[in-house]
Write a protein that holds these residues in place. Sequence first.
Motif, mmCIF file in Angstrom:
data_model
loop_
_atom_site.group_PDB
_atom_site.id
_atom_site.type_symbol
_atom_site.label_atom_id
_atom_site.label_comp_id
_atom_site.label_asym_id
_atom_site.label_seq_id
_atom_site.Cartn_x
_atom_site.Cartn_y
_atom_site.Cartn_z
ATOM 1 N N THR A 1 8.972 -6.465 -15.690
ATOM 2 C CA THR A 1 7.581 -6.186 -15.318
ATOM 3 C C THR A 1 6.769 -7.449 -15.075
ATOM 4 N N ASP B 1 6.683 -9.486 -12.358
ATOM 5 C CA ASP B 1 6.139 -9.588 -11.006
ATOM 6 C C ASP B 1 6.124 -8.201 -10.379
ATOM 7 N N LEU B 2 5.029 -7.486 -10.580
ATOM 8 C CA LEU B 2 4.942 -6.090 -10.139
ATOM 9 C C LEU B 2 4.774 -5.953 -8.633
ATOM 10 N N ASP B 3 4.385 -7.023 -7.966
ATOM 11 C CA ASP B 3 4.166 -6.946 -6.519
ATOM 12 C C ASP B 3 5.378 -7.413 -5.710
ATOM 13 N N LYS B 4 6.434 -7.782 -6.385
ATOM 14 C CA LYS B 4 7.620 -8.269 -5.686
ATOM 15 C C LYS B 4 8.303 -7.134 -4.938
ATOM 16 N N THR B 5 8.846 -7.441 -3.760
ATOM 17 C CA THR B 5 9.586 -6.445 -2.988
ATOM 18 C C THR B 5 11.055 -6.842 -2.922
ATOM 19 N N HIS C 1 12.120 -3.500 3.148
ATOM 20 C CA HIS C 1 11.538 -3.989 1.898
ATOM 21 C C HIS C 1 11.021 -2.807 1.082
ATOM 22 N N SER D 1 9.485 -1.510 -2.927
ATOM 23 C CA SER D 1 8.978 -1.871 -4.253
ATOM 24 C C SER D 1 10.110 -1.660 -5.253
ATOM 25 N N ARG E 1 0.317 0.336 -10.350
ATOM 26 C CA ARG E 1 0.597 -0.320 -9.075
ATOM 27 C C ARG E 1 1.711 0.377 -8.315
ATOM 28 N N TYR E 2 2.604 1.082 -9.041
ATOM 29 C CA TYR E 2 3.712 1.714 -8.384
ATOM 30 C C TYR E 2 3.407 3.151 -7.968
ATOM 31 N N ARG F 1 1.005 3.830 -5.970
ATOM 32 C CA ARG F 1 0.457 3.768 -4.607
ATOM 33 C C ARG F 1 1.496 4.194 -3.593
ATOM 34 N N THR G 1 6.773 -0.536 0.836
ATOM 35 C CA THR G 1 5.683 -1.439 1.187
ATOM 36 C C THR G 1 5.354 -1.379 2.672
#
Length: 218
Positions: free
Chosen positions: A86, A88-92, A102, A104, A210-211, A213, A217
Amino acid sequence: MRKADYQASLKRVPAALLLQSRLYPDMYELSRQVIRAAEIATDGVKTLAGVAITRYDEPVITMEQHITRVNYAISYLISLPPRQLTEDLDKTYLIPPRNEEHYSALGYILFYLLPNFHFHITTAYNILRHNGVDIGKQDYLGTTKPEDNDWPDLEPSIRKTCVLSGDPFSLNRSLAIAKRYQSALHQYPQLNYFTFDLSMLAEVLAALPRYKRSMMTH
């Protein structure tokens, strides 16, 4: 795999012959199906955790060595600190084998990791059934009346994994988790080892705002 080994010995069928069996000439044999399932589970979680993927250097030839390989994978999943999943939650992540899309972390789990894992596990199950191994759907889902000797002793593999990682903190933590892990498997026998780990991981990620959404991506 233990049932397959036991029944093969009763029927005087060489375990090596069973491990080389396949459903069709252009498909992986049982040995490779088992190894790929273990690789996908560990390598996939390593990818999510940002850990370098390393090879499993021990030989995997005999039935017992295949069982050891599976237990090693289970032990690694237990020993990995959750915080690493957890950070880097924005990593693809790119989806193999084309590496063009790409996703999530949740998308990576649901659209690549779990489907590929279950594909190889299901194929391995079908190879065993095709060769007359007396197993059924309940063996795939998990035993309804687990006995203590049905569960693998994960402590040796956990100790080896943690020593190799050089993280003394993770040893005690992992051994404690293993006890809770096996307790959960007794409480929820319909869960098998790998699906328990990966399904719980997916649930944790799905609970993160965040997940919620989008899984993809783009």
